[in-house]
Design a protein around this motif. Sequence first.
Motif, PDB file in Angstrom:
ATOM      1  N   GLU A   2      67.240  55.082  52.069  1.00 42.66           N
ATOM      2  CA  GLU A   2      67.720  56.307  52.705  1.00 42.66           C
ATOM      3  C   GLU A   2      67.210  56.418  54.139  1.00 42.66           C
ATOM      4  OE1 GLU A   2      66.971  59.870  50.456  1.00 42.66           O
ATOM      5  OE2 GLU A   2      67.315  58.817  48.583  1.00 42.66           O
ATOM      6  N   ARG A   3      66.052  55.827  54.402  1.00 46.20           N
ATOM      7  CA  ARG A   3      65.459  55.890  55.728  1.00 46.20           C
ATOM      8  C   ARG A   3      65.180  54.470  56.213  1.00 46.20           C
ATOM      9  NH1 ARG A   3      60.365  59.346  54.768  1.00 46.20           N
ATOM     10  NH2 ARG A   3      60.767  59.233  52.575  1.00 46.20           N
ATOM     11  N   PRO A   4      66.207  53.759  56.620  1.00 41.01           N
ATOM     12  CA  PRO A   4      65.993  52.373  57.002  1.00 41.01           C
ATOM     13  C   PRO A   4      65.143  52.219  58.252  1.00 41.01           C
ATOM     14  CG  PRO A   4      68.228  53.045  57.526  1.00 41.01           C
ATOM     15  CD  PRO A   4      67.589  54.175  56.774  1.00 41.01           C
ATOM     16  N   GLY A   5      65.157  53.184  59.151  1.00 40.37           N
ATOM     17  CA  GLY A   5      64.381  53.103  60.384  1.00 40.37           C
ATOM     18  C   GLY A   5      63.184  54.010  60.332  1.00 40.37           C
ATOM     19  N   SER A   6      63.371  55.194  60.811  1.00 41.28           N
ATOM     20  CA  SER A   6      62.259  56.130  60.844  1.00 41.28           C
ATOM     21  C   SER A   6      62.748  57.538  60.561  1.00 41.28           C
ATOM     22  CB  SER A   6      61.564  56.086  62.202  1.00 41.28           C
ATOM     23  OG  SER A   6      62.438  56.575  63.204  1.00 41.28           O
ATOM     24  N   LEU A   7      61.795  58.393  60.308  1.00 40.67           N
ATOM     25  CA  LEU A   7      62.064  59.798  60.059  1.00 40.67           C
ATOM     26  C   LEU A   7      61.122  60.593  60.947  1.00 40.67           C
ATOM     27  CD1 LEU A   7      63.184  62.167  58.258  1.00 40.67           C
ATOM     28  CD2 LEU A   7      61.191  61.786  56.831  1.00 40.67           C
ATOM     29  N   VAL A   8      61.669  61.519  61.683  1.00 44.52           N
ATOM     30  CA  VAL A   8      60.839  62.417  62.471  1.00 44.52           C
ATOM     31  C   VAL A   8      60.889  63.760  61.776  1.00 44.52           C
ATOM     32  CG1 VAL A   8      60.499  63.557  64.690  1.00 44.52           C
ATOM     33  CG2 VAL A   8      61.321  61.200  64.613  1.00 44.52           C
ATOM     34  N   CYS A   9      59.721  64.288  61.471  1.00 41.30           N
ATOM     35  CA  CYS A   9      59.663  65.606  60.852  1.00 41.30           C
ATOM     36  C   CYS A   9      58.665  66.453  61.619  1.00 41.30           C
ATOM     37  CB  CYS A   9      59.310  65.504  59.369  1.00 41.30           C
ATOM     38  SG  CYS A   9      57.729  64.754  59.008  1.00 41.30           S
ATOM     39  N   VAL A  10      58.538  67.698  61.231  1.00 44.72           N
ATOM     40  CA  VAL A  10      57.621  68.616  61.884  1.00 44.72           C
ATOM     41  C   VAL A  10      56.546  69.003  60.883  1.00 44.72           C
ATOM     42  CG1 VAL A  10      57.400  70.846  63.034  1.00 44.72           C
ATOM     43  CG2 VAL A  10      59.479  69.494  63.358  1.00 44.72           C
ATOM     44  N   CYS A  11      55.296  68.850  61.294  1.00 40.87           N
ATOM     45  CA  CYS A  11      54.179  69.276  60.461  1.00 40.87           C
ATOM     46  C   CYS A  11      53.717  70.639  60.948  1.00 40.87           C
ATOM     47  CB  CYS A  11      53.033  68.265  60.542  1.00 40.87           C
ATOM     48  SG  CYS A  11      51.630  68.698  59.483  1.00 40.87           S
ATOM     49  N   ILE A  12      53.731  71.624  60.061  1.00 39.90           N
ATOM     50  CA  ILE A  12      53.260  72.968  60.388  1.00 39.90           C
ATOM     51  C   ILE A  12      51.884  73.127  59.759  1.00 39.90           C
ATOM     52  CG2 ILE A  12      53.650  75.446  60.144  1.00 39.90           C
ATOM     53  CD1 ILE A  12      56.641  74.840  59.878  1.00 39.90           C
ATOM     54  N   SER A  13      50.884  73.383  60.591  1.00 41.86           N
ATOM     55  CA  SER A  13      49.511  73.564  60.106  1.00 41.86           C
ATOM     56  C   SER A  13      49.134  75.030  60.163  1.00 41.86           C
ATOM     57  CB  SER A  13      48.525  72.768  60.969  1.00 41.86           C
ATOM     58  OG  SER A  13      48.825  71.394  60.932  1.00 41.86           O
ATOM     59  N   THR A  14      48.560  75.517  59.065  1.00 41.22           N
ATOM     60  CA  THR A  14      48.097  76.898  59.004  1.00 41.22           C
ATOM     61  C   THR A  14      46.632  76.912  58.558  1.00 41.22           C
ATOM     62  OG1 THR A  14      48.568  77.385  56.688  1.00 41.22           O
ATOM     63  CG2 THR A  14      50.407  77.603  58.236  1.00 41.22           C
ATOM     64  N   ALA A  15      46.036  78.086  58.633  1.00 39.75           N
ATOM     65  CA  ALA A  15      44.632  78.236  58.252  1.00 39.75           C
ATOM     66  C   ALA A  15      44.455  78.767  56.837  1.00 39.75           C
ATOM     67  CB  ALA A  15      43.918  79.158  59.245  1.00 39.75           C
ATOM     68  N   ASP A  16      45.550  79.217  56.195  1.00 37.70           N
ATOM     69  CA  ASP A  16      45.379  79.736  54.836  1.00 37.70           C
ATOM     70  C   ASP A  16      46.591  79.425  53.956  1.00 37.70           C
ATOM     71  OD1 ASP A  16      47.047  82.506  54.487  1.00 37.70           O
ATOM     72  OD2 ASP A  16      46.338  82.300  56.549  1.00 37.70           O
ATOM     73  N   VAL A  17      46.325  79.270  52.671  1.00 45.83           N
ATOM     74  CA  VAL A  17      47.352  78.867  51.706  1.00 45.83           C
ATOM     75  C   VAL A  17      48.442  79.921  51.580  1.00 45.83           C
ATOM     76  CG1 VAL A  17      47.780  78.241  49.297  1.00 45.83           C
ATOM     77  CG2 VAL A  17      45.748  77.371  50.451  1.00 45.83           C
ATOM     78  N   ALA A  18      48.088  81.195  51.664  1.00 43.85           N
ATOM     79  CA  ALA A  18      49.097  82.254  51.524  1.00 43.85           C
ATOM     80  C   ALA A  18      50.160  82.137  52.617  1.00 43.85           C
ATOM     81  CB  ALA A  18      48.434  83.624  51.560  1.00 43.85           C
ATOM     82  N   ARG A  19      49.732  81.888  53.833  1.00 42.88           N
ATOM     83  CA  ARG A  19      50.700  81.740  54.926  1.00 42.88           C
ATOM     84  C   ARG A  19      51.524  80.465  54.731  1.00 42.88           C
ATOM     85  NH1 ARG A  19      50.095  82.099  61.422  1.00 42.88           N
ATOM     86  NH2 ARG A  19      52.272  82.626  61.770  1.00 42.88           N
ATOM     87  N   SER A  20      50.877  79.396  54.310  1.00 43.30           N
ATOM     88  CA  SER A  20      51.594  78.152  54.026  1.00 43.30           C
ATOM     89  C   SER A  20      52.674  78.384  52.979  1.00 43.30           C
ATOM     90  CB  SER A  20      50.631  77.059  53.550  1.00 43.30           C
ATOM     91  OG  SER A  20      49.796  76.644  54.594  1.00 43.30           O
ATOM     92  N   GLN A  21      52.333  79.137  51.927  1.00 42.28           N
ATOM     93  CA  GLN A  21      53.280  79.420  50.845  1.00 42.28           C
ATOM     94  C   GLN A  21      54.476  80.206  51.365  1.00 42.28           C
ATOM     95  OE1 GLN A  21      52.901  78.255  47.559  1.00 42.28           O
ATOM     96  NE2 GLN A  21      55.026  78.888  47.415  1.00 42.28           N
ATOM     97  N   ARG A  22      54.235  81.221  52.206  1.00 41.47           N
ATOM     98  CA  ARG A  22      55.338  82.017  52.769  1.00 41.47           C
ATOM     99  C   ARG A  22      56.276  81.146  53.604  1.00 41.47           C
ATOM    100  NH1 ARG A  22      51.119  85.583  53.669  1.00 41.47           N
ATOM    101  NH2 ARG A  22      51.076  85.150  55.905  1.00 41.47           N
ATOM    102  N   LEU A  23      55.701  80.296  54.456  1.00 38.96           N
ATOM    103  CA  LEU A  23      56.515  79.416  55.284  1.00 38.96           C
ATOM    104  C   LEU A  23      57.311  78.430  54.428  1.00 38.96           C
ATOM    105  CD1 LEU A  23      53.893  78.695  58.065  1.00 38.96           C
ATOM    106  CD2 LEU A  23      56.060  79.912  58.383  1.00 38.96           C
ATOM    107  N   PHE A  24      56.628  77.858  53.429  1.00 37.52           N
ATOM    108  CA  PHE A  24      57.262  76.889  52.536  1.00 37.52           C
ATOM    109  C   PHE A  24      58.455  77.519  51.827  1.00 37.52           C
ATOM    110  CE2 PHE A  24      57.720  74.434  48.653  1.00 37.52           C
ATOM    111  CZ  PHE A  24      57.606  73.125  49.115  1.00 37.52           C
ATOM    112  N   GLU A  25      58.262  78.709  51.266  1.00 37.13           N
ATOM    113  CA  GLU A  25      59.354  79.397  50.555  1.00 37.13           C
ATOM    114  C   GLU A  25      60.510  79.738  51.488  1.00 37.13           C
ATOM    115  OE1 GLU A  25      57.489  82.668  48.519  1.00 37.13           O
ATOM    116  OE2 GLU A  25      56.422  81.319  47.146  1.00 37.13           O
ATOM    117  N   SER A  26      60.193  80.188  52.693  1.00 35.11           N
ATOM    118  CA  SER A  26      61.247  80.538  53.650  1.00 35.11           C
ATOM    119  C   SER A  26      62.068  79.316  54.035  1.00 35.11           C
ATOM    120  CB  SER A  26      60.630  81.143  54.916  1.00 35.11           C
ATOM    121  OG  SER A  26      60.051  82.379  54.622  1.00 35.11           O
ATOM    122  N   LEU A  27      61.388  78.204  54.325  1.00 41.19           N
ATOM    123  CA  LEU A  27      62.097  76.997  54.738  1.00 41.19           C
ATOM    124  C   LEU A  27      62.896  76.362  53.600  1.00 41.19           C
ATOM    125  CD1 LEU A  27      59.342  75.427  56.996  1.00 41.19           C
ATOM    126  CD2 LEU A  27      61.607  76.221  57.747  1.00 41.19           C
TER     127      LEU A  27
END
Length: 140
Positions: free
Chosen positions: A78-103
């Motif tokens: 599926e990815r014969p070459g490369s994949l560029v993605c975005v890493c979102i870093s947060t300081a707490d799991v609750a915020r990570s969870q909200r972002l994850f669910e929204s995306l």
Amino acid sequence: MTLTLTPFIQLDGKAEEAIRFYEQALEAEVVFKQTFGDAPADPERPMPDSLKGRVAHSVLKVGDAELFVADSETESSERPGSLVCVCISTADVARSQRLFESLSRGGRVDMPLQPTYFSPGFGVVTDKFGVVFQIFTKRD
């Protein structure tokens, strides 16, 4: 609350070569690099020898910015070459969870947000536009 977006380039077995290239081309400095073989062993998911030498994660300092470069965990047609993605870093799991669910609305969960050996909350989601986001919660 701090939120950081970092470009993340995933390659299919060429991360080491790309890192050396970016060191020269972008005057990048490698500040962290870990192979899949450096990770703690998981008896329920044994790692094939072919994966151990691949770069699991690296952080390159490019000027005032960071660039993440790694190999994909498995060879993928599926990815014969490369994949560029975005890493979102947060300081707490609750915020990570909200972002994850929204995306993930209208998109696809590639790896559920969960504790890992390197983060109290890490997951991967592809949004409804096909953009891949890694959600990474920093340790205290």
